[in-house]
Design a protein around this motif. Structure first.
Motif, PDB file in Angstrom:
ATOM      1  N   GLU A 192       0.812  -1.224   0.000  1.00 44.53           N
ATOM      2  CA  GLU A 192       0.000   0.000   0.000  1.00 44.53           C
ATOM      3  C   GLU A 192       0.846   1.275   0.000  1.00 44.53           C
ATOM      4  OE1 GLU A 192      -3.990   0.136   1.684  1.00 44.53           O
ATOM      5  OE2 GLU A 192      -3.076   1.246   3.313  1.00 44.53           O
ATOM      6  N   LYS A 250       0.893   4.579   1.127  1.00 47.95           N
ATOM      7  CA  LYS A 250       0.136   5.180   2.241  1.00 47.95           C
ATOM      8  C   LYS A 250       0.994   6.294   2.837  1.00 47.95           C
ATOM      9  CE  LYS A 250      -1.864   3.420   6.599  1.00 47.95           C
ATOM     10  NZ  LYS A 250      -1.989   2.246   7.480  1.00 47.95           N
ATOM     11  N   SER A 276      -1.364   8.482   7.860  1.00 49.11           N
ATOM     12  CA  SER A 276      -2.663   7.961   8.314  1.00 49.11           C
ATOM     13  C   SER A 276      -2.885   8.453   9.735  1.00 49.11           C
ATOM     14  CB  SER A 276      -2.659   6.426   8.297  1.00 49.11           C
ATOM     15  OG  SER A 276      -2.085   5.914   9.482  1.00 49.11           O
ATOM     16  N   PRO A 277      -4.087   8.280  10.256  1.00 47.34           N
ATOM     17  CA  PRO A 277      -4.336   8.719  11.635  1.00 47.34           C
ATOM     18  C   PRO A 277      -3.449   8.002  12.658  1.00 47.34           C
ATOM     19  CG  PRO A 277      -6.417   8.364  10.494  1.00 47.34           C
ATOM     20  CD  PRO A 277      -5.339   7.861   9.585  1.00 47.34           C
ATOM     21  N   THR A 278      -2.891   6.847  12.300  1.00 48.08           N
ATOM     22  CA  THR A 278      -2.052   6.129  13.268  1.00 48.08           C
ATOM     23  C   THR A 278      -0.565   6.159  12.887  1.00 48.08           C
ATOM     24  OG1 THR A 278      -2.467   4.032  12.121  1.00 48.08           O
ATOM     25  CG2 THR A 278      -3.913   4.554  13.973  1.00 48.08           C
ATOM     26  N   PHE A 327      -5.063  10.723   4.804  1.00 50.02           N
ATOM     27  CA  PHE A 327      -4.063   9.744   4.342  1.00 50.02           C
ATOM     28  C   PHE A 327      -3.088  10.323   3.309  1.00 50.02           C
ATOM     29  CE2 PHE A 327      -7.534   7.286   6.056  1.00 50.02           C
ATOM     30  CZ  PHE A 327      -6.912   6.224   6.700  1.00 50.02           C
ATOM     31  N   LYS A 346      -7.859   2.583  -2.578  1.00 51.78           N
ATOM     32  CA  LYS A 346      -8.156   2.524  -1.156  1.00 51.78           C
ATOM     33  C   LYS A 346      -8.797   3.845  -0.751  1.00 51.78           C
ATOM     34  CE  LYS A 346      -7.588  -0.446   2.112  1.00 51.78           C
ATOM     35  NZ  LYS A 346      -6.715  -0.184   3.160  1.00 51.78           N
ATOM     36  N   ARG A 368      -7.603  -4.248  11.862  1.00 56.81           N
ATOM     37  CA  ARG A 368      -7.715  -2.973  12.595  1.00 56.81           C
ATOM     38  C   ARG A 368      -9.179  -2.734  12.952  1.00 56.81           C
ATOM     39  NH1 ARG A 368      -4.699  -0.126   9.613  1.00 56.81           N
ATOM     40  NH2 ARG A 368      -2.925   0.059  11.012  1.00 56.81           N
ATOM     41  N   LEU A 403     -11.946  -0.438  13.670  1.00 54.71           N
ATOM     42  CA  LEU A 403     -12.143   0.974  13.332  1.00 54.71           C
ATOM     43  C   LEU A 403     -12.860   1.746  14.441  1.00 54.71           C
ATOM     44  CD1 LEU A 403     -12.914   0.587   9.532  1.00 54.71           C
ATOM     45  CD2 LEU A 403     -10.768   1.267  10.609  1.00 54.71           C
ATOM     46  N   LEU A 427      -9.168   1.707  16.635  1.00 58.49           N
ATOM     47  CA  LEU A 427      -7.944   1.774  15.824  1.00 58.49           C
ATOM     48  C   LEU A 427      -6.867   0.810  16.310  1.00 58.49           C
ATOM     49  CD1 LEU A 427      -7.617   5.541  14.770  1.00 58.49           C
ATOM     50  CD2 LEU A 427      -8.739   3.633  13.627  1.00 58.49           C
ATOM     51  N   SER A 464      -4.022  -5.252   7.371  1.00 54.61           N
ATOM     52  CA  SER A 464      -3.578  -4.407   8.489  1.00 54.61           C
ATOM     53  C   SER A 464      -2.787  -5.154   9.572  1.00 54.61           C
ATOM     54  CB  SER A 464      -4.739  -3.702   9.199  1.00 54.61           C
ATOM     55  OG  SER A 464      -5.482  -2.922   8.308  1.00 54.61           O
ATOM     56  N   GLY A 465      -1.812  -4.434  10.093  1.00 53.53           N
ATOM     57  CA  GLY A 465      -1.081  -4.909  11.260  1.00 53.53           C
ATOM     58  C   GLY A 465      -0.060  -6.002  10.976  1.00 53.53           C
ATOM     59  N   VAL A 502      -0.611  -4.877   3.021  1.00 53.85           N
ATOM     60  CA  VAL A 502       0.346  -4.309   3.989  1.00 53.85           C
ATOM     61  C   VAL A 502       0.675  -2.860   3.620  1.00 53.85           C
ATOM     62  CG1 VAL A 502       2.572  -4.606   5.125  1.00 53.85           C
ATOM     63  CG2 VAL A 502       1.375  -6.612   4.222  1.00 53.85           C
ATOM     64  N   GLY A 503       0.488  -1.958   4.582  1.00 53.37           N
ATOM     65  CA  GLY A 503       0.827  -0.556   4.380  1.00 53.37           C
ATOM     66  C   GLY A 503       2.047  -0.146   5.169  1.00 53.37           C
ATOM     67  N   SER A 504       1.827   0.161   6.471  1.00 53.84           N
ATOM     68  CA  SER A 504       2.860   0.781   7.306  1.00 53.84           C
ATOM     69  C   SER A 504       4.188   0.036   7.300  1.00 53.84           C
ATOM     70  CB  SER A 504       2.359   0.887   8.744  1.00 53.84           C
ATOM     71  OG  SER A 504       1.031   1.323   8.754  1.00 53.84           O
TER      72      SER A 504
HETATM   73  O1  LIG Z   1      -4.149   3.018   8.986  1.00 57.36           O
HETATM   74  C1  LIG Z   1      -4.812   3.759   9.730  1.00 57.36           C
HETATM   75  O2  LIG Z   1      -4.327   4.487  10.600  1.00 57.36           O
HETATM   76  C2  LIG Z   1      -6.308   3.826   9.561  1.00 57.36           C
HETATM   77  C3  LIG Z   1      -7.037   4.604  10.445  1.00 57.36           C
HETATM   78  C4  LIG Z   1      -8.393   4.703  10.299  1.00 57.36           C
HETATM   79  C5  LIG Z   1      -9.040   4.038   9.282  1.00 57.36           C
HETATM   80  C6  LIG Z   1      -8.319   3.253   8.387  1.00 57.36           C
HETATM   81  C7  LIG Z   1      -6.963   3.146   8.529  1.00 57.36           C
HETATM   82  N1  LIG Z   1      -6.225   2.394   7.647  1.00 57.36           N
HETATM   83  C8  LIG Z   1      -6.716   1.955   6.413  1.00 57.36           C
HETATM   84  C9  LIG Z   1      -6.181   0.715   5.943  1.00 57.36           C
HETATM   85  O3  LIG Z   1      -6.950  -0.010   5.352  1.00 57.36           O
HETATM   86  C10 LIG Z   1      -4.752   0.332   6.102  1.00 57.36           C
HETATM   87  O4  LIG Z   1      -4.022   1.351   5.514  1.00 57.36           O
HETATM   88  C11 LIG Z   1      -4.363  -0.966   5.441  1.00 57.36           C
HETATM   89  O5  LIG Z   1      -5.172  -2.018   5.850  1.00 57.36           O
HETATM   90  C12 LIG Z   1      -2.895  -1.298   5.767  1.00 57.36           C
HETATM   91  O6  LIG Z   1      -2.731  -1.358   7.168  1.00 57.36           O
HETATM   92  P1  LIG Z   1      -1.277  -1.376   7.824  1.00 57.36           P
HETATM   93  O7  LIG Z   1      -0.491  -2.458   7.156  1.00 57.36           O
HETATM   94  O8  LIG Z   1      -1.507  -1.681   9.276  1.00 57.36           O
HETATM   95  O9  LIG Z   1      -0.694  -0.046   7.584  1.00 57.36           O
END
Ligand SMILES: O=C(O)c1ccccc1NCC(=O)[C@H](O)[C@H](O)COP(=O)(O)O
Length: 279
Positions: free
Chosen positions: A55, A57, A60-62, A95, A116, A184, A186, A189, A213-214, A234-236
């Motif tokens: 992803e 990205k 993001s809020p986190t 984002f 996304k 995650r 929502l 978070l 996520s995660g 996978v983003g972060s």
């Molecule tokens: O990623 C966030 O902080 C977030 C906060 C609020 C709503 C959605 C959020 N993320 C969206 C996503 O779908 C993620 O970017 C995606 O699943 C990847 O997650 P990660 O690998 O944990 O970055």
């Protein structure tokens, strides 16, 4: 539409922004000739790679701070690291994404690209072409079926995201064939990989199942695969640092497991041979 009072404030803000953007679709309806997501996963598997949707990205809020690198360069590095597909955030306020970024990334790569965003109205589907769009069961509620049909009418493949068994049942009833289980929550978070493990056994076998996520390490990747994930989103963990190396580490997670297993077996054989030697 779902009652949003239980959602984290950041998520409520994301949703209200999404509703404001709902009428901003470009004029005219998009018609997509999509790159096949399932085929991209199959190609990765055949090549010994874990199918990963990496992803783009920027923030993001986190996440602390914003990654300012050119998203196209990041996307190309992710593909070089073995990503089977990409996800591009188009949500601008929370984002740092944009539809322009998605257009540029999709032109630059040949893998399927997921848009996304937080689609809550049909008009948002016409904002930009992508190979896959996301519909979040919790946010679209009773409109899931209609939005799924509207997206498919335009040619999109649709990833329906769920977080629990109730949302999964709604997704299956609506006819979803690509299902993502978001680790995650929502509402808070918080991320918990057990979410996928608890929901995955109830997903129909013929659905394409994505763990979202995660996922932060090869061990997490193997854990999600062992629980039944056809692919990982996978983003972060990829955006943090060298994106090509990060993507490679995750897409090769099962090769490393094999290597570790082989090393373990070799060590065991050596121990056995040593034990058999006369002292
Ligand atoms: O990623 C966030 O902080 C977030 C906060 C609020 C709503 C959605 C959020 N993320 C969206 C996503 O779908 C993620 O970017 C995606 O699943 C990847 O997650 P990660 O690998 O944990 O970055």
């Amino acid at each position: 539409m779902e009652d949003t009072t239980e959602l984290a404030p950041a998520v409520r803000s994301i949703l209200s922004t999404a509703r404001e953007r709902a009428s901003e679709g470009r004029s005219g309806r998009v018609e997509v000739d999509p790159r096949d997501l399932r085929a991209a996963f199959d190609r990765a598997e055949a090549d010994g790679r874990v199918p990963v949707i990496a992803e783009v990205k920027p923030t993001s809020p986190t996440t602390d701070g914003t990654r300012e690198d050119d998203p196209v360069a990041l996307a190309e590095e992710m593909v070089a690291g073995g990503a089977a597909a990409l996800s591009v955030l188009t949500e601008p306020v929370h984002f740092g994404g944009s539809v322009e970024t998605l257009v540029r990334v999709r032109e630059a790569v040949d893998v399927p690209v997921l848009r996304k965003d937080f689609v809550v109205a049909e008009s948002q589907l016409d904002a930009v072409e992508s190979d896959v769009v996301l519909l979040i069961a919790r946010f679209v509620g009773d409109e899931l079926s209609d939005l799924l049909a509207a997206a498919r009418d335009r040619g999109f493949q649709v990833l329906v995201e769920v977080h629990d068994r109730e949302e999964l049942a709604a997704a299956v009833d609506a006819g979803a064939t690509i299902i993502g289980v978001n680790n995650r929550d929502l509402a808070k978070l918080a991320v918990d990989l057990e979410t996928f493990e608890s929901v995955a056994p109830h997903v129909p076998d013929d659905a394409t199942l994505i763990a979202e996520s995660g996922i932060g390490s090869p061990e997490d990747a193997r854990r999600m695969r062992a629980a039944g994930a056809d692919a990982l989103l996978v983003g972060s963990a990829i955006m943090d640092g060298d994106v090509e190396a990060n993507a490679r580490e995750l897409t090769r997670a099962e090769n490393e497991a094999e290597a570790e297993a082989e090393t373990g077996a070799e060590a065991e054989a050596e121990n056995e041979a040593d034990a058999e030697k006369p002292t």
